[in-house]
Enzyme design. Structure first.
Site, short mmCIF file in Angstrom:
data_model
loop_
_atom_site.label_atom_id
_atom_site.label_comp_id
_atom_site.label_asym_id
_atom_site.label_seq_id
_atom_site.Cartn_x
_atom_site.Cartn_y
_atom_site.Cartn_z
N TYR A 43 0.85 -1.19 0.00
CA TYR A 43 0.00 0.00 0.00
C TYR A 43 0.88 1.24 0.00
O TYR A 43 1.94 1.26 0.63
CB TYR A 43 -0.93 -0.03 1.24
CG TYR A 43 -1.94 1.08 1.27
CD1 TYR A 43 -2.71 1.38 0.15
CD2 TYR A 43 -2.14 1.83 2.43
CE1 TYR A 43 -3.64 2.41 0.19
CE2 TYR A 43 -3.06 2.85 2.49
CZ TYR A 43 -3.81 3.13 1.35
OH TYR A 43 -4.73 4.16 1.38
N TYR A 75 -3.26 5.19 8.68
CA TYR A 75 -2.65 3.88 8.45
C TYR A 75 -1.48 3.78 9.42
O TYR A 75 -0.32 3.91 9.03
CB TYR A 75 -2.20 3.77 6.99
CG TYR A 75 -1.97 2.36 6.50
CD1 TYR A 75 -3.03 1.52 6.23
CD2 TYR A 75 -0.68 1.89 6.30
CE1 TYR A 75 -2.82 0.23 5.75
CE2 TYR A 75 -0.45 0.60 5.82
CZ TYR A 75 -1.53 -0.21 5.55
OH TYR A 75 -1.32 -1.49 5.08
P1 NAD Z 1 -8.33 -9.58 3.83
O1 NAD Z 1 -9.00 -9.45 5.14
O2 NAD Z 1 -9.07 -10.25 2.73
O3 NAD Z 1 -6.94 -10.34 3.93
C1 NAD Z 1 -6.10 -10.31 5.04
C2 NAD Z 1 -5.91 -11.75 5.48
O4 NAD Z 1 -4.83 -11.87 6.38
C3 NAD Z 1 -7.13 -12.33 6.20
O5 NAD Z 1 -7.60 -13.47 5.52
C4 NAD Z 1 -6.58 -12.71 7.57
O6 NAD Z 1 -7.20 -13.87 8.08
C5 NAD Z 1 -5.12 -12.95 7.23
N1 NAD Z 1 -4.19 -12.92 8.37
C6 NAD Z 1 -4.04 -11.98 9.32
N2 NAD Z 1 -3.06 -12.33 10.17
C7 NAD Z 1 -2.57 -13.53 9.74
C8 NAD Z 1 -1.56 -14.42 10.22
N3 NAD Z 1 -0.84 -14.14 11.31
N4 NAD Z 1 -1.32 -15.55 9.52
C9 NAD Z 1 -2.05 -15.85 8.42
N5 NAD Z 1 -3.01 -15.05 7.93
C10 NAD Z 1 -3.27 -13.90 8.59
O7 NAD Z 1 -7.93 -8.09 3.42
P2 NAD Z 1 -7.16 -7.47 2.16
O8 NAD Z 1 -7.38 -6.00 2.31
O9 NAD Z 1 -7.55 -8.11 0.91
O10 NAD Z 1 -5.64 -7.75 2.48
C11 NAD Z 1 -4.77 -8.50 1.66
C12 NAD Z 1 -3.49 -7.74 1.40
O11 NAD Z 1 -3.80 -6.58 0.60
C13 NAD Z 1 -2.81 -7.19 2.67
O12 NAD Z 1 -1.41 -7.30 2.54
C14 NAD Z 1 -3.21 -5.73 2.64
O13 NAD Z 1 -2.33 -4.91 3.37
C15 NAD Z 1 -3.15 -5.46 1.16
N6 NAD Z 1 -3.79 -4.22 0.71
C16 NAD Z 1 -5.11 -3.99 0.97
C17 NAD Z 1 -5.70 -2.79 0.55
C18 NAD Z 1 -7.16 -2.51 0.81
O14 NAD Z 1 -7.62 -1.37 0.66
N7 NAD Z 1 -7.95 -3.50 1.18
C19 NAD Z 1 -4.94 -1.83 -0.16
C20 NAD Z 1 -3.59 -2.12 -0.42
C21 NAD Z 1 -3.02 -3.30 0.02
#
Ligand code: NAD
Length: 286
Positions: free
Chosen positions: A172, A182
């Protein structure tokens, strides 16, 4: 044979991990996933009960198949690292072999090798606190779950990744520009993740012919993002200010991951690719 992808961080059908799984499946890959232990039961039962069937539909009309779901907790590398209170916690006690090392051993036993690794997980217990109010514990926990988790996964998976394979993580823009809200060291964790992407691209490229890239994604209303608390504001901000004034769909990130994992991207490694409707290119809001 088709490629085999392991996607870490899928626990529902709202996040980037699910969308990446779908795009890779649509491109012909076999899908195996790693799900955070505390979220495993509800994910598996929802899947079994057909709750995700609508979002499993692929462009050709078939349903995405997940060959196997592994329990995982990416903050622990081996059984010796797991504290007693976690070991005996009833959400953890029901499953086994969910540390990174054991997980990879199980995948090796079941499948032999993989071609694609996706890290789509993050966690920062103090994300809603400004950095200047973040504790050492909160900061290190963010780095452990969101950055080292990737180093550990790739370190353990790389010996069973086929040459020509590809690894992708999600980052991000808060790593490089100030995004108030954040917090908790999550901005620091994303900066580490992007730097590690470059260093691991060198190491895994030289030693194993594996490409390592990151996708810097725009805002998506995932479960994790809703927990941060400012996601609707970020989506509105992007709609108002980005060059492309449309809501970003998870599928657009999924498709970029499929491209990066494919031979079409055979010379791309160590890159952070923006998939954010161009918002990163703006200097001021308009
Ligand atoms: P999401 O909730 O779908 O995914 C996050 C996942 O991480 C969840 O399934 C959760 O169970 C898992 N998790 C947390 N701690 C964990 C651990 N210790 N071991 C194993 N799994 C664990 O949400 P998302 O937003 O799709 O996130 C996915 C990636 O995308 C992340 O790296 C997030 O930072 C990144 N991201 C998200 C956004 C956004 O706006 N949603 C923007 C940029 C980047």
């Amino acid at each position: 044979r088709g490629k085999r992808a392991f996607i870490a961080g899928v626990a529902d059908d709202n996040g980037y991990g699910w969308a990446i799984a779908k795009s890779l499946a649509a491109a012909g890959a076999e899908i195996i996933v790693g799900t955070w232990v505390p979220a495993l039961n509800i994910f598996e039962s929802s899947l079994r009960r057909g709750k995700f069937d609508e979002s499993r539909v692929l462009p050709d009309g078939s349903l995405m198949e997940i060959t196997k779901i592994y329990p995982m907790d990416a903050v622990y590398d081996s059984p010796e690292d797991v504290p007693e209170d976690v070991k005996t916690n009833k959400r953890y006690a029901g499953t086994s072999k969910w540390t990174v090392q054991e997980l990879v051993e199980s995948v090796k036993q079941d499948f032999g090798s993989i071609d694609i690794l996706v890290h789509s997980l993050a966690n920062g217990p103090e994300v809603s606190k400004p950095l200047l109010e973040t504790s050492r514990y909160g900061y290190l926990a963010a780095i452990s779950a969101s950055s080292y988790s990737y180093v550990s996964l790739l370190k353990h998976f790389v010996p069973i990744m086929n040459p020509g394979g590809s690894s992708i993580s999600l980052t991000y823009i808060a790593s490089e520009r100030i995004i108030p809200g954040y917090g908790g060291g999550m901005s620091s964790a994303k900066a580490a993740l992007e730097s590690d992407t470059r260093v691991m691209a060198f190491e895994a490229g030289r030693k194993h012919k594996i490409r390592v890239n990151a996708i810097s994604a725009g805002p998506l209303r995932s479960r994790a993002a809703k927990a941060i608390g400012f996601i609707d504001m970020m989506i509105d901000y992007s709609l108002a200010n980005a060059p492309l004034q449309k809501e970003l769909s998870a599928e657009e990130v999924g498709n970029t991951a499929a491209f990066l994992a494919s031979p079409l991207a055979s010379a791309i490694t160590g890159a952070v690719v923006y998939v954010d409707n161009g918002l990163n290119a703006m200097g001021v809001g308009v």
